[in-house]
Write an enzyme that holds these catalytic residues in place. Sequence first.
Site, PDB file in Angstrom:
ATOM      1  CD  GLU A  86      -2.993  -0.989   0.168  1.00 27.39           C
ATOM      2  OE1 GLU A  86      -3.391   0.135  -0.157  1.00 27.39           O
ATOM      3  OE2 GLU A  86      -3.402  -2.035  -0.384  1.00 27.39           O
ATOM      4  CB  SER A 461     -51.386 -30.063  40.918  1.00 23.42           C
ATOM      5  OG  SER A 461     -52.693 -30.536  40.697  1.00 23.42           O
TER       6      SER A 461
END
Length: 802
Positions: A86, A461
């Site tokens: 780069e 229950s």
Amino acid sequence: MRLLKLFWWSGVAIFCGLLLSLSGTYLYLSPGLPSVESLRTIKLQIPLRVYSQDGKLIAEFGEMRRSPISFQQIPSDFTNAILAAEDDNFANHYGVDPSSLMRAATQILQSGQIQSGGSTITMQVAKNFFLTPERSFSRKLTEILLALQIERQLSKDEILELYINKIYLGNRAYGIEAAAQVYYGKSINQLSLAQLAMIAGLPKAPSRFNPLINPQRSKERRDWILGRMLKLGKIDQARYQAALAEPIEVTHHVATPELQAPYIAEMARAEMVGRYGSDAYTEGFSVITTTPSQLQTAATHAVQSGLIEYDQRHGYRGPEARFPGMTPQSWMQELLKQKTLGILEPAIVTQVEKSGLLVLTRSGQEESISWDSMKWARPFLNTNSLGARPQNPSNVATIGDLIRVERMPDGSLTFRQLPAAQSALVSLDPNNGAIRALVGGFSFEQSNYNRAAQAKRQPGSSFKPFIYAAALDNGFTAASLVNDAPIVFQEAGMEEAWRPKNDNNTFLGPIRLREALYKSRNLVSIRLLQTIGIDYALNYATRFGFKRDELPRNLSLALGTATLTPLEIATGWSVLANGGYRVSPYLIEQISDRTGNVVFRANPASVPSTAPPTEADATDLATDSTTAETKPAEHVVDERTTYIMTSMLQDVIRRGTGRRALAMGRSDLAGKTGTTNESKDSWFSGYNADYVTTVWAGFDQPESLGRTEYGGTVALPIWMSYMSAALKDKPEHLQPEPAGILSLRIDPQSGRAATPGANDAYFEVFKSEDTPPPTSEVDGFGSIPGSPLPEDESGSAPMDLF
């Protein structure tokens, strides 16, 4: 001389013109330039990560995969590779490289188009952090000015660090550490020279040079970078040749969860968004949950295995789809459309043999399934009926069937089908409400609906203990006699009378509360509620965390007709397990920011410890300045009431509907089954002093689980599987006996203190002020004064029923 003067003044004019142009451009653009100093404190987007209590990754949330690293952590080979690719003059220029700009300008003159921007790494930092990706001369001038400012205020090391952490490298990877993880599943410092050069080639065009999409172009770019490194003297010939010979071997690695807990992850994500909004996904928060990995794994296994076990009892519903007459390639395409759901993988039958099946799996391999693993597959007729037992594999499957298989520990495959029923499990620490395990369904991939926290169903229950606890605090004892006999309620405006019944349509007459609870007698619960009063019971239920306006104000409350989530039920049961203290469930133990600083640490209201603090505890409190003083939980129920309730709920396991749990070989377990009308919901809630766990099972659209299915057959086995793992190697642990408890020998027929020498007497526990009188004082009905008397079938209710 005139010619020389002309050239001189022309040069001066051109120079002054350029200087004036640059000055004008700077004066025009500089007011809009952002502050370069902000780069020192820039916050890169980092995803949200959720972990188990013991540090295992559960999930990662966020669009950008990024793991920032410092300049010191960048391998020197990568630094050389990225500069070679780069900006090989990075160390010498001041933000702008004139030769690169001249090269870019020449390309524009030759082609008439912008081909490359001539950007240095500093200019790319300026563009990536401050500018848009548009290509224009004004943006390029702004980029140049910013680059010059950046070079004046930041060091080269700081600039490079910003660059390598910001750049996009394909596949949602931002920064080189994330790219190393995505393409190689390793940290950047573990990669070879060739691998580093491959990543260095991505910034120019992440899509074009992506090794997953274009491996050949990626290799060409990598090899070019290696050549540049050799030319610049960054590597020698031997390393260059070795790197060139290395093949491009990449696979797509995602952040693989170390722990399968998607419902936990989703709850944590939602809470974080509630706290921080959209910043939760980008600010790099790390969340530690209250869930240990081993408990969550046990819970997931228990739910999935329990549902498969229930499902196989009710037969085989056939393949999920059929693809007859297709080629293996076409079958493979169909398989790739299918997801693995829980522990069940998709497979397509390729051959049917006497010894079993051959199936094609998503791995592309043909594997076998034994006939023994298929013998359960009687045809499903309806919830209560099965077809004939299969005699051979051809009775079960044909070529082209899409089926489900489970891979066993030894690698073999077992024939399965995807359960139609669902289940949820919640396990809490009763001492502070910490969620230790939570499963919201068979598979999050199948359905992300969290049944543990969102599905409101009737608890049946398993709600009765709250009514019994209210009765114990209203003058009843575990030995009180209540009539288990038919009763009819007829109210004005009711088209039909309400005739509640027990599940087996039998009646036992006067029965002790202890026995009524472990035998789950519905009519006793109704009479209890009728006697203590609905308003009293509703107010009492709020002590367990239930909202009064969400409970029915009628006698059906005694049968568990309220609609509640498993998490709400487990929270209520924690009061029974911890000695009467109300705690609130919580999931997030700790939140850390991107720097590792703790920004939140849970400090839940907790049950006060009865043990004196140890020297280690004192040291921890002295050294940990972030630990707030523990808040005591509110004491809402007499500890003697919870102690007696625990004793009664232990009998549910010893001799009642939860007897199957005796196989666990522990005496410190208490719990209660729950089954609603037509067995549409199956429940089991139970605990010791370490964990309180609730399990629900049923269909998402309520329908019967089967006439032989109950809380004890569907939910209880799942509860047992989880609790067996959770309590493995743990000593037995229950609430200690509180002060004010007496144990007396009781006559089972009258509920009174037994006479000396009585053969059938048993010991019962009482609050000291509630001990019963001698049997000689029993009234004509065998009942304690003040308790309900036997009623005939014309009994009526003193309040609204519906």
